[in-house]
Design a protein around this motif. Structure first.
Motif, PDB file in Angstrom:
ATOM      1  N   TYR A 316     -26.981  -4.406  69.636  1.00  0.00           N
ATOM      2  CA  TYR A 316     -25.732  -4.676  68.938  1.00  0.00           C
ATOM      3  C   TYR A 316     -24.999  -3.373  68.615  1.00  0.00           C
ATOM      4  O   TYR A 316     -25.613  -2.385  68.195  1.00  0.00           O
ATOM      5  N   LYS A 317     -23.687  -3.400  68.787  1.00  0.00           N
ATOM      6  CA  LYS A 317     -22.809  -2.425  68.161  1.00  0.00           C
ATOM      7  C   LYS A 317     -22.109  -3.131  67.006  1.00  0.00           C
ATOM      8  O   LYS A 317     -21.612  -4.245  67.181  1.00  0.00           O
ATOM      9  N   GLU A 318     -22.100  -2.482  65.862  1.00  0.00           N
ATOM     10  CA  GLU A 318     -21.433  -3.059  64.696  1.00  0.00           C
ATOM     11  C   GLU A 318     -20.000  -2.537  64.678  1.00  0.00           C
ATOM     12  O   GLU A 318     -19.760  -1.359  64.434  1.00  0.00           O
ATOM     13  N   GLU A 319     -19.051  -3.424  64.979  1.00  0.00           N
ATOM     14  CA  GLU A 319     -17.670  -3.009  65.170  1.00  0.00           C
ATOM     15  C   GLU A 319     -16.784  -3.629  64.096  1.00  0.00           C
ATOM     16  O   GLU A 319     -16.797  -4.846  63.892  1.00  0.00           O
ATOM     17  N   HIS A 326     -18.255  -7.124  63.251  1.00  0.00           N
ATOM     18  CA  HIS A 326     -18.630  -7.985  64.367  1.00  0.00           C
ATOM     19  C   HIS A 326     -19.821  -7.345  65.081  1.00  0.00           C
ATOM     20  O   HIS A 326     -19.811  -6.156  65.391  1.00  0.00           O
ATOM     21  N   PHE A 327     -20.839  -8.149  65.331  1.00  0.00           N
ATOM     22  CA  PHE A 327     -22.028  -7.682  66.042  1.00  0.00           C
ATOM     23  C   PHE A 327     -21.859  -8.024  67.520  1.00  0.00           C
ATOM     24  O   PHE A 327     -21.984  -9.187  67.915  1.00  0.00           O
ATOM     25  N   ASN A 328     -21.556  -7.012  68.325  1.00  0.00           N
ATOM     26  CA  ASN A 328     -21.309  -7.211  69.750  1.00  0.00           C
ATOM     27  C   ASN A 328     -22.436  -6.574  70.549  1.00  0.00           C
ATOM     28  O   ASN A 328     -22.735  -5.381  70.387  1.00  0.00           O
ATOM     29  N   ALA A 329     -23.071  -7.384  71.408  1.00  0.00           N
ATOM     30  CA  ALA A 329     -24.258  -6.951  72.145  1.00  0.00           C
ATOM     31  C   ALA A 329     -23.871  -6.339  73.487  1.00  0.00           C
ATOM     32  O   ALA A 329     -23.106  -6.937  74.251  1.00  0.00           O
ATOM     33  N   TYR A 330     -24.431  -5.167  73.774  1.00  0.00           N
ATOM     34  CA  TYR A 330     -24.179  -4.461  75.027  1.00  0.00           C
ATOM     35  C   TYR A 330     -25.515  -4.100  75.676  1.00  0.00           C
ATOM     36  O   TYR A 330     -26.479  -3.751  74.986  1.00  0.00           O
ATOM     37  N   LYS A 366     -21.023  -5.802  78.251  1.00  0.00           N
ATOM     38  CA  LYS A 366     -21.420  -6.774  77.240  1.00  0.00           C
ATOM     39  C   LYS A 366     -22.525  -7.678  77.771  1.00  0.00           C
ATOM     40  O   LYS A 366     -22.593  -7.948  78.976  1.00  0.00           O
ATOM     41  N   ASN A 368     -23.206 -10.642  78.416  1.00  0.00           N
ATOM     42  CA  ASN A 368     -22.781 -11.986  78.823  1.00  0.00           C
ATOM     43  C   ASN A 368     -23.213 -12.177  80.262  1.00  0.00           C
ATOM     44  O   ASN A 368     -22.738 -11.460  81.158  1.00  0.00           O
ATOM     45  N   ASN A 379     -23.029 -12.902  74.347  1.00  0.00           N
ATOM     46  CA  ASN A 379     -23.318 -11.932  73.288  1.00  0.00           C
ATOM     47  C   ASN A 379     -24.819 -11.855  72.995  1.00  0.00           C
ATOM     48  O   ASN A 379     -25.256 -11.784  71.857  1.00  0.00           O
TER      49      ASN A 379
END
Length: 384
Positions: A316-319, A326-330, A366, A368, A379
Motif C-alpha cells: 500500500y501507498k498511503e495517499e 487512500h490506501f492504494n496497492a502497487y 497498481k 489490479n 487494489n
C-alpha cells in the motif's frame, strides 16, 4: 487493573483513522484548557502553532511528544485517550497526577501532519535534526527539554507495516527501544531505567498480543532525538505503533499504545525498576523487515514465451486525496521472496496472471489483475 475496560472508558471518540491534524485536536485542547494547561510554545515552518499540554503536580517529570513525523498519528490518538484518563476523578488518576507532572506536545510536526508527510514543510526529517537544530520544530522540542528538565522522555512514533517481530511471521504491532547513548551501545544507569520499563511493558503486553512485540534497532545516531536525550542523561523510550492484522486505521494498535503508557507509569510510580531486566529486554524479538501488505504465491507467468511459477508482492501507498487517506496497492517485487510474509496471502496454485496491459506483473503498477482471467483482483484484493 482492567486495561481493556479503561480503554473503552477513556477512548477519545472524536478522533480516529490515520489522518490527524491540528484541526482535529484543537477542539480537544480547547476543552482541556480550563486553567492555562494548554500553551502555544512555537510555530511551524508554515506558521502553524505548536501546542503543549501540561497536567499533574508530581515530582517525576515526564516529557512526551507525538507526530514528530507528520504521518504517524496512532500515538497521538492514544495520548489523548490517556489524557482523558488523567482528567477523570478516580483513584488511579489522582495517584498519577500526584506522582507525575506530564508535559506533552501532541503534534510536533503540524505542517507534516497536514500534508501527511514524514518530514516537515522544509522536507527535513526532524528525527535527524537533534544536533544541527535547523528547524523551528526541532528548536521547540529542545527548548522544552532544557526548561522542563524531564526525568523521563517518551518519543512516540508509528512504524510501517513491513516490520515483523523477529522472523516468526507475526507483525510487530508495538515496538520499543531504549536508545543508545554512545557508539558502543553500553548500558548505564539511565539507559537501564528505560530498559526496565520496556521489559515490564512487554511482560504485560504478551498477555494480549503474544509474539507481536518488537525491539527496535539500537545503533547509535547522535542526530536522532532519542539518542541525543539519552546521551544527555535522561532515560528515553521510543514507542513504535505498528500493524495489527486488518487494522490499517491503527485503532487496535492505538489500544496497545494506551495500555503501554499506563503500564509505564505504573512501573515507574511503584519504583518497580530496581532489578536489572536487560536479559528480558534482549529477549524481545528484534524488529525485522519481513512483511509486505500482499503476497501472491505460485502464480503462473508467461515471460517471453516461457511459463514459470513464481511469487509477487504488493504494498500500500498511503495517499492523501481531498483530506482523506487512500490506501492504494502497487506491485513492488516479483521473485521467490523466501523468508517474507504477506499480511494478506493468496496461493494461486498455478493460476495464470494477466492484467489489462500485459501478462506479467510489472513493478510500480497498481495491483489490479486477473488469475486465469476469471478471478479479479482490484487494489490487491479479490473483487467479490
Amino acid at each position: 487493573m482492567n486495561l481493556e475496560q479503561l480503554f473503552t472508558q477513556y477512548k477519545e471518540q472524536s478522533i480516529s483513522g490515520r489522518y490527524l491534524t491540528l484541526d482535529h485536536i484543537k477542539p480537544l485542547l480547547d476543552k482541556l484548557n480550563t486553567d492555562n494547561q494548554v500553551q502555544t510554545i512555537g510555530k511551524s515552518v508554515l506558521g502553524e502553532p505548536i501546542y503543549s499540554y501540561q497536567i499533574g503536580t508530581g515530582k517525576i517529570r515526564v516529557y512526551l511528544w507525538s507526530q514528530m513525523h507528520g504521518n504517524e498519528s496512532t500515538t497521538t490518538k492514544a495520548l489523548f485517550d490517556f489524557i482523558n484518563l488523567l482528567n477523570d476523578d478516580t483513584d488511579l488518576s489522582k495517584k498519577l497526577l500526584e506522582t507525575f507532572t506530564f508535559y506533552s506536545i501532541p503534534i510536533l510536526n503540524s505542517d507534516g501532519a497536514r500534508l501527511y508527510t514524514r518530514a516537515n514543510a522544509n522536507e527535513i526529517d526532524l528525527n535527524r535534526d537533534s544536533q544541527d537544530l535547523t528547524q523551528p520544530e526541532s528548536n521547540v522540542l529542545r527548548q522544552v527539554f532544557e526548561t522542563f528538565k524531564p526525568h523521563y522522555c517518551f518519543n512516540l512514533h508509528d512504524q510501517r507495516t513491513i516490520f515483523g517481530a523477529g522472523t516468526t511471521g507475526k507483525p510487530a504491532t508495538v515496538s520499543f527501544l531504549a536508545p543508545s547513548y554512545n557508539e558502543e551501545r553500553e548500558v548505564n544507569d539511565n539507559r537501564l531505567k528505560a530498559i526496565n520499563v520496556i521489559a515490564g511493558i512487554n511482560e504485560e503486553l504478551q498477555k494480549y498480543i503474544p509474539g507481536q512485540v518488537g525491539r527496535f534497532d539500537d545503533s547509535f545516531n547522535i542526530n536522532c532525538i532519542g539518542d541525543t536525550f539519552q546521551f544527555l542523561g535522561v532515560p528515553t523510550i521510543l514507542f513504535e505503533a505498528g500493524h495489527f492484522p486488518d487494522d490499517y486505521e491503527r485503532e487496535i494498535t492505538r489500544k496497545f499504545i494506551f495500555f503501554s503508557l499506563i503500564l509505564s507509569f505504573k512501573l515507574i510510580s511503584e519504583n518497580d525498576l530496581v532489578d536489572n531486566r536487560f536479559g528480558e529486554y534482549l529477549n524481545i524479538s528484534q524488529n525485522n523487515v519481513v512483511f509486505y501488505d500482499f503476497m501472491y504465491k505460485n502464480v503462473k507467468i508467461n515471460y517471453d514465451g516461457i511459463e514459470i511459477i513464481t511469487n509477487f508482492v504488493a504494498q500500500y501507498k498511503e495517499e492523501l486525496i481531498e483530506n482523506k487517506i487512500h490506501f492504494n496497492a502497487y506491485i513492488v517485487e516479483v521473485g521467490e521472496l523466501e523468508k517474507y510474509f504477506g499480511h494478506y496471502e493468496y496461493d494461486a496454485k498455478g493460476q495464470e496472471y494477466s492484467d489489462d496491459f500485459s501478462n506479467f506483473p510489472k513493478v510500480g503498477q497498481k495491483a489490479n489483475f486477473y488469475l486465469n482471467k476469471n478471478v479479479k483482483f482490484v487494489n490487491g484484493l479479490i473483487k467479490s
